[in-house]
Motif scaffolding. Sequence first.
Motif, PDB file in Angstrom:
ATOM      1  N   ASP A   1     -51.039 -20.045  15.950  1.00  0.00           N
ATOM      2  CA  ASP A   1     -51.885 -20.199  17.120  1.00  0.00           C
ATOM      3  C   ASP A   1     -51.169 -21.125  18.099  1.00  0.00           C
ATOM      4  OD1 ASP A   1     -52.388 -22.904  16.333  1.00  0.00           O
ATOM      5  OD2 ASP A   1     -54.027 -22.237  15.041  1.00  0.00           O
ATOM      6  N   ALA A   2     -51.875 -21.465  19.199  1.00  0.00           N
ATOM      7  CA  ALA A   2     -51.222 -22.227  20.261  1.00  0.00           C
ATOM      8  C   ALA A   2     -50.653 -23.558  19.753  1.00  0.00           C
ATOM      9  CB  ALA A   2     -52.203 -22.466  21.402  1.00  0.00           C
TER      10      ALA A   2
ATOM     11  N   VAL B   1     -46.757 -14.389  24.396  1.00  0.00           N
ATOM     12  CA  VAL B   1     -45.936 -13.962  25.528  1.00  0.00           C
ATOM     13  C   VAL B   1     -45.126 -15.177  25.946  1.00  0.00           C
ATOM     14  CG1 VAL B   1     -45.973 -13.172  27.922  1.00  0.00           C
ATOM     15  CG2 VAL B   1     -47.571 -12.197  26.269  1.00  0.00           C
ATOM     16  N   LEU B   2     -43.840 -14.958  26.200  1.00  0.00           N
ATOM     17  CA  LEU B   2     -42.935 -16.049  26.552  1.00  0.00           C
ATOM     18  C   LEU B   2     -42.701 -16.015  28.050  1.00  0.00           C
ATOM     19  CD1 LEU B   2     -40.754 -14.910  23.628  1.00  0.00           C
ATOM     20  CD2 LEU B   2     -41.708 -17.209  23.709  1.00  0.00           C
ATOM     21  N   LEU B   3     -42.973 -17.157  28.702  1.00  0.00           N
ATOM     22  CA  LEU B   3     -42.722 -17.230  30.142  1.00  0.00           C
ATOM     23  C   LEU B   3     -41.407 -17.954  30.371  1.00  0.00           C
ATOM     24  CD1 LEU B   3     -46.061 -18.132  31.983  1.00  0.00           C
ATOM     25  CD2 LEU B   3     -44.975 -15.911  31.680  1.00  0.00           C
TER      26      LEU B   3
ATOM     27  N   LEU C   1     -47.395 -18.476  25.491  1.00  0.00           N
ATOM     28  CA  LEU C   1     -48.807 -18.102  25.533  1.00  0.00           C
ATOM     29  C   LEU C   1     -49.188 -17.470  24.197  1.00  0.00           C
ATOM     30  CD1 LEU C   1     -48.803 -16.423  29.087  1.00  0.00           C
ATOM     31  CD2 LEU C   1     -48.960 -18.849  28.512  1.00  0.00           C
ATOM     32  N   VAL C   2     -49.621 -18.322  23.273  1.00  0.00           N
ATOM     33  CA  VAL C   2     -49.934 -17.854  21.923  1.00  0.00           C
ATOM     34  C   VAL C   2     -51.430 -17.575  21.823  1.00  0.00           C
ATOM     35  CG1 VAL C   2     -49.719 -18.343  19.466  1.00  0.00           C
ATOM     36  CG2 VAL C   2     -48.110 -19.389  21.082  1.00  0.00           C
TER      37      VAL C   2
ATOM     38  N   PRO D   1     -57.172 -22.268  19.502  1.00  0.00           N
ATOM     39  CA  PRO D   1     -56.536 -23.406  20.165  1.00  0.00           C
ATOM     40  C   PRO D   1     -56.255 -23.192  21.651  1.00  0.00           C
ATOM     41  CG  PRO D   1     -55.587 -23.115  18.009  1.00  0.00           C
ATOM     42  CD  PRO D   1     -56.496 -21.937  18.231  1.00  0.00           C
ATOM     43  N   ALA D   2     -55.939 -21.953  22.067  1.00  0.00           N
ATOM     44  CA  ALA D   2     -55.657 -21.738  23.482  1.00  0.00           C
ATOM     45  C   ALA D   2     -56.920 -21.838  24.340  1.00  0.00           C
ATOM     46  CB  ALA D   2     -54.994 -20.372  23.685  1.00  0.00           C
ATOM     47  N   MET D   3     -58.094 -21.713  23.715  1.00  0.00           N
ATOM     48  CA  MET D   3     -59.360 -21.862  24.436  1.00  0.00           C
ATOM     49  C   MET D   3     -60.413 -22.321  23.439  1.00  0.00           C
ATOM     50  SD  MET D   3     -61.878 -19.253  26.487  1.00  0.00           S
ATOM     51  CE  MET D   3     -60.749 -17.943  26.371  1.00  0.00           C
TER      52      MET D   3
END
Length: 486
Positions: A148-149, A181-183, A200-201, A63-65
């Motif tokens: 996933d995202a 990662v958590l921004l 950022l999953v 899902p993120a790409m």
Amino acid sequence: MNVFRRPAWAVVIALCVLAALTSRAAAEDSKPADPAAAESAPVSYAKQVLPIFREHCQGCHQPAMAKGEYVMTRFDALAKGGESGDAAIVPGKPDESNLLAQITPDAGKAEMPKDKPPLSETQVALIRRWIAEGAKDDSLAAGKPAIDAEHPPKYETPPVITALDYSPDGRLLAVSGYHEVLLHDAAKLQAGEESLVRRLVGLSERIESVRFSPDGTKLAVTGGQPGRTGEVQIWNAADAKLDLSLPVTYDTVYGVSWSPDGKLVAFGCADNTIRAIEAATGKQVLFNGAHSDWVLGTTFSTKGTHLITVSRDMTMKLIEVPTQRFVDNLTSITPGALKGGLGAVECHPTKDELLCAGSDGEPKLYKMERDKARQIGDDFNLIRKYAAMPGRVYSARFSRDGTRIAAGSSLDGKGEVWIYDAANAQVIAKNPDQGGGVFAVAFSPDGKLVAAGGFDGSVRLLDPTTGKEVSKAIPAPIAETQPVTK
Ligand code: HEC
């Protein structure tokens, strides 16, 4: 294209590859791999097919790409297909399954994996047989929604923090979570306000290291699934778009660093290798096997000409970037001189001086260039040692001006953060109240704060002059209905 009709030698090769693919499962059963059984038993999605998809496909199809609008990390989406509208998998009908058409080579070339060498004949045959047998999902995750995202993790308790980093402008704090990662907006986090800006999953369950690029536009992340897959991710910090997901080795990947020009990303692997890739393309440009144990940390010299690496093998090594060659051990080579493995390394921001730390709890500073011939027994590159912290040091970082050092340690479930004067080695401040081992520290770019994270899943912001806690927050979004255990 049936594996049973191949000449005998091809079947033998096929069986060897099959045996290799199933060897982990076989090892778990503590039975020797039985090729005949592997041939006659139905193909297992979880044990045989999924590992191929993880290694060769999911990087571009998650899902993120989702290249071609096709997601392969969730079983329903895997079967459905992408932008073409063609079913990727039709159970029982390999010849109607677009996925098989995409991976089947024609004159040595296959559509997928895109711009990469095609899968082996054995792998293609295995996937064909799995589809022919009904394309069943026998994985543990069968029926459960994958993370996933589009389905970010839900937390009941704060996950252990293994990595954190400030963006160069100080506005964002990146913190490792589970599978992501958590921004965070750094100022809001400090003020105790709602601060999570992006999640950022990616594919990796476990995140081992996180670093912003020198210009702050990208975030490099390493991790993987322990004992199964390793991965390097490169994200676009502004819109949380995944630029690159690169499978690397069969275990988690550690210690990511950027070259000063932002072009290369280096990391360390559990197969004892050091590697570097071009950040824009993922192309491997450095590979070196000088270490004899896991490589946990990497850093580039100030001009980017050298890579300096640390390992559980107790050494810090110097590698020349353009030639990929091992140049020297920076740490002593005298047997017994070093106590325990090294886990952290960072180059001084303006000088070729290397800060390293590890099991002996004692951060040390070394010079990169040797200006005298090595004598057996010397530790000539050593510039100075810093007072030993209780336990192991997992993270040691310079302030941006290079005047101070922050280090985080862990001993028997307790953690501390110490701040040192880099030049005269004085301990400026200590914070012994970390609620568990500390695995990651970072100075804010203005030098006014040190962020620390570790076992208890909280980020503590400390005043580096006094060591006092300025604020504390849990970066992972905890389900509100769940009790928060600390
Ligand atoms: C480097 C990136 C990349 C990798 C790795 C990759 N793909 Fe793709 N895939 C793409 C792109 C881009 C498309 C869109 C079509 C195109 O540009 O060719 C696509 C399209 C597809 C489609 C068509 C989806 C549809 O219905 O339109 C399938 C099926 C597919 N890929 C399967 C795979 C499989 C299986 C693997 C692994 C063996 C794989 N891909 C690896 C980039 C990749």
